[in-house]
Structure formats: structure tokens, C-alpha cells
Design a protein around this motif. Structure first.
Motif, PDB file in Angstrom:
ATOM      1  N   GLU A  18       0.830  -1.202   0.000  1.00  0.00           N
ATOM      2  CA  GLU A  18       0.000   0.000   0.000  1.00  0.00           C
ATOM      3  C   GLU A  18       0.869   1.258   0.000  1.00  0.00           C
ATOM      4  OE1 GLU A  18      -3.583   2.094   2.623  1.00  0.00           O
ATOM      5  OE2 GLU A  18      -2.597   0.283   3.353  1.00  0.00           O
ATOM      6  N   ILE A  19       1.944   1.232   0.772  1.00  0.00           N
ATOM      7  CA  ILE A  19       2.808   2.402   0.902  1.00  0.00           C
ATOM      8  C   ILE A  19       3.677   2.601  -0.338  1.00  0.00           C
ATOM      9  CG2 ILE A  19       4.752   3.377   2.197  1.00  0.00           C
ATOM     10  CD1 ILE A  19       3.521   2.009   4.711  1.00  0.00           C
ATOM     11  N   VAL A  20       4.354   1.538  -0.782  1.00  0.00           N
ATOM     12  CA  VAL A  20       5.344   1.705  -1.855  1.00  0.00           C
ATOM     13  C   VAL A  20       4.703   1.933  -3.216  1.00  0.00           C
ATOM     14  CG1 VAL A  20       7.009   0.292  -0.610  1.00  0.00           C
ATOM     15  CG2 VAL A  20       5.611  -0.761  -2.393  1.00  0.00           C
ATOM     16  N   GLY A  28       8.336  -6.894  -8.307  1.00  0.00           N
ATOM     17  CA  GLY A  28       7.456  -7.019  -9.461  1.00  0.00           C
ATOM     18  C   GLY A  28       6.397  -5.937  -9.531  1.00  0.00           C
ATOM     19  N   PRO A  29       5.574  -5.789  -8.486  1.00  0.00           N
ATOM     20  CA  PRO A  29       4.536  -4.751  -8.519  1.00  0.00           C
ATOM     21  C   PRO A  29       5.094  -3.346  -8.704  1.00  0.00           C
ATOM     22  CG  PRO A  29       4.102  -6.310  -6.753  1.00  0.00           C
ATOM     23  CD  PRO A  29       5.457  -6.653  -7.292  1.00  0.00           C
ATOM     24  N   GLN A  30       6.229  -3.069  -8.070  1.00  0.00           N
ATOM     25  CA  GLN A  30       6.813  -1.738  -8.190  1.00  0.00           C
ATOM     26  C   GLN A  30       7.326  -1.484  -9.602  1.00  0.00           C
ATOM     27  OE1 GLN A  30      10.458  -0.676  -5.860  1.00  0.00           O
ATOM     28  NE2 GLN A  30       9.054   0.701  -4.812  1.00  0.00           N
ATOM     29  N   LEU A  31       7.989  -2.488 -10.191  1.00  0.00           N
ATOM     30  CA  LEU A  31       8.499  -2.337 -11.552  1.00  0.00           C
ATOM     31  C   LEU A  31       7.361  -2.144 -12.546  1.00  0.00           C
ATOM     32  CD1 LEU A  31      10.938  -2.355 -13.438  1.00  0.00           C
ATOM     33  CD2 LEU A  31      10.723  -4.843 -13.579  1.00  0.00           C
ATOM     34  N   ARG A  32       6.292  -2.918 -12.386  1.00  0.00           N
ATOM     35  CA  ARG A  32       5.152  -2.768 -13.301  1.00  0.00           C
ATOM     36  C   ARG A  32       4.504  -1.401 -13.148  1.00  0.00           C
ATOM     37  NH1 ARG A  32       4.822  -8.340 -12.127  1.00  0.00           N
ATOM     38  NH2 ARG A  32       3.546  -8.015 -10.265  1.00  0.00           N
ATOM     39  N   ALA A  33       4.432  -0.912 -11.911  1.00  0.00           N
ATOM     40  CA  ALA A  33       3.846   0.412 -11.692  1.00  0.00           C
ATOM     41  C   ALA A  33       4.735   1.507 -12.271  1.00  0.00           C
ATOM     42  CB  ALA A  33       3.629   0.642 -10.195  1.00  0.00           C
ATOM     43  N   LEU A  34       6.051   1.390 -12.073  1.00  0.00           N
ATOM     44  CA  LEU A  34       6.984   2.390 -12.584  1.00  0.00           C
ATOM     45  C   LEU A  34       6.995   2.426 -14.104  1.00  0.00           C
ATOM     46  CD1 LEU A  34       9.983   1.843 -10.136  1.00  0.00           C
ATOM     47  CD2 LEU A  34       8.529   3.884 -10.274  1.00  0.00           C
TER      48      LEU A  34
END
Length: 213
Positions: free
Chosen positions: A99-101, A170-176
Motif C-alpha cells: 500500500e505504501i510503496v 514485481g509490482p513496483q516495476l510494473r507500476a513504474l
């Protein structure tokens, strides 16, 4: 003549407006895409004030990113991992971390870190410390406190570091990279966290005893 306290309050308000505006522009455009004049065109004031207070654009940028790091670290430091059950506690912790990142502002800060890391290596390291390393510290402390039995010769910090990477990479890379139109839903964060805990604790080979269901 206006009281000194009034002038001080007015000055503090102008500085806040300046740094708030600079923050949004730097996050949106990066360091090179923002000029002092562009900031002043939005918020008013003079170039002299910026140079007297911050030494110029670079000093203003450093001030802005330092505050963003503190802003990112605060909700992480306020987190508490509840319960003594390993699987359940890790799932809840993972949901909170995601939720935070994955908040738009946090993602924008990471884009800034990637774009300006070579120019400002110390700031890039500060961003890493205020996000990933704070998360690792919190989880490692919890693991040590609860005297959980893990493989020998591997520290709690290493386990925590690997869990955070497995959870967020994974989630962070896809979001970025723009694959997400918006923040993940609560159900999606829970799914990712449960799957991460399952793999982290029980691996990918059959024969384990999964408990993160």
C-alpha cells in the motif's frame, strides 16, 4: 511596523509554498526539467530569496528530496506487525508495505531516484534508506523479537531483505513502467502478499505445508 512574529510566520508560509511547489515540479519533471524561474512563476517571490535560502536550484532540490525521504519513511516507521503467527503476520505486513510503496507519490520519488541517481548519489542512497531499508529494519526487528527458528547462518536482516524484494520488486516495476493505471485494490494487495509469503516460507517445490491460505 508589523510585529516580527507576523513577518516570521509570513516568511515561513512563503518558504512552504515555495518548497511545496518545487516538490511537485521536481517529481513531475525531474531536476533538469525545472528552473528556478518556473517555480517562482507559480509561487511568486524572487530569485534572490531562493539563492539566499537554498544556494540555488541544487540546494532547493536537495532540501525537497530530503523532506520527501522523511515523508516516505514516516508511515513505515509507524507500522506495527501484529500477532505472533508467522504466516498471518507476514501477509498483513506485506499488504501494508505494498500500500505504501505503490502510492503515486512514492513511485514518483523512485522515478526521481532512477533519473538523478548519478548526479545526486547521496540523495539516491537516502531514498533507498528511507524506503526499502526502513522496511527491512522493521521486519528484521520483529523476527528477532519473536525468536523464530530459521536456517542457521542466515541473519534476520537477510531474511527480511529477501522478503521485501520478493514482495515489492514485481509490482513496483510494473507500476513504474506504467502497466498499472492506478493503485492496486485491497484484494490484489492481499493476493500478492499471500502468494509471496507462500513462496518465501515454503518454496516452489511440492511437498511443503503451506499455511498462508
Amino acid at each position: 511596523m508589523k510585529p516580527a512574529t507576523h513577518r516570521t510566520a509570513h516568511g515561513a508560509k512563503r518558504i512552504k509554498a515555495l518548497t511545496d511547489t518545487a516538490t511537485e515540479l521536481f517529481l513531475e519533471r525531474g531536476y533538469e526539467g525545472v528552473s528556478v524561474d518556473a517555480i517562482l512563476n507559480r509561487v511568486g517571490g524572487s530569485r534572490r530569496n531562493v539563492y539566499d535560502r537554498f544556494g540555488g536550484k541544487e540546494g532547493l532540490f536537495i532540501d525537497v528530496v530530503t523532506k520527501l525521504c522523511n515523508e516516505q519513511a514516516q508511515p513505515l516507521r509507524e507500522m506495527e506487525i501484529e500477532g505472533r503467527d508467522l504466516d498471518g503476520s507476514l501477509v498483513q505486513f506485506g499488504e501494508k508495505i505494498l500500500e505504501i510503496v505503490l502510492q503515486p507519490r512514492t513511485l514518483a520519488l523512485h522515478r526521481l531516484m532512477i533519473a538523478e541517481g548519478q548526479r545526486f548519489p547521496e540523495l539516491s542512497q537516502a531514498i533507498l534508506r528511507s524506503g526499502h531499508e526502513v522496511s527491512v529494519e522493521i521486519l528484521a526487528d520483529w523476527l528477532r523479537t519473536h525468536n523464530l527458528l530459521f536456517r542457521e547462518n542466515v541473519s534476520a536482516s537477510t531474511f527480511a531483505d529477501q522478503f521485501i524484494f520478493l514482495l515489492t520488486a514485481g509490482p513496483q516495476l510494473r507500476a513504474l513502467s506504467g502497466q498499472h493505471d492506478g493503485p492496486l485494490s485491497t484484494a490484489e494487495r492481499e493476493r500478492i502478499s499471500r502468494e509471496t509469503v507462500l513462496i518465501f516460507l515454503h518454496g516452489i517445490l511440492p511437498g511443503g505445508t503451506p499455511h498462508a491460505e
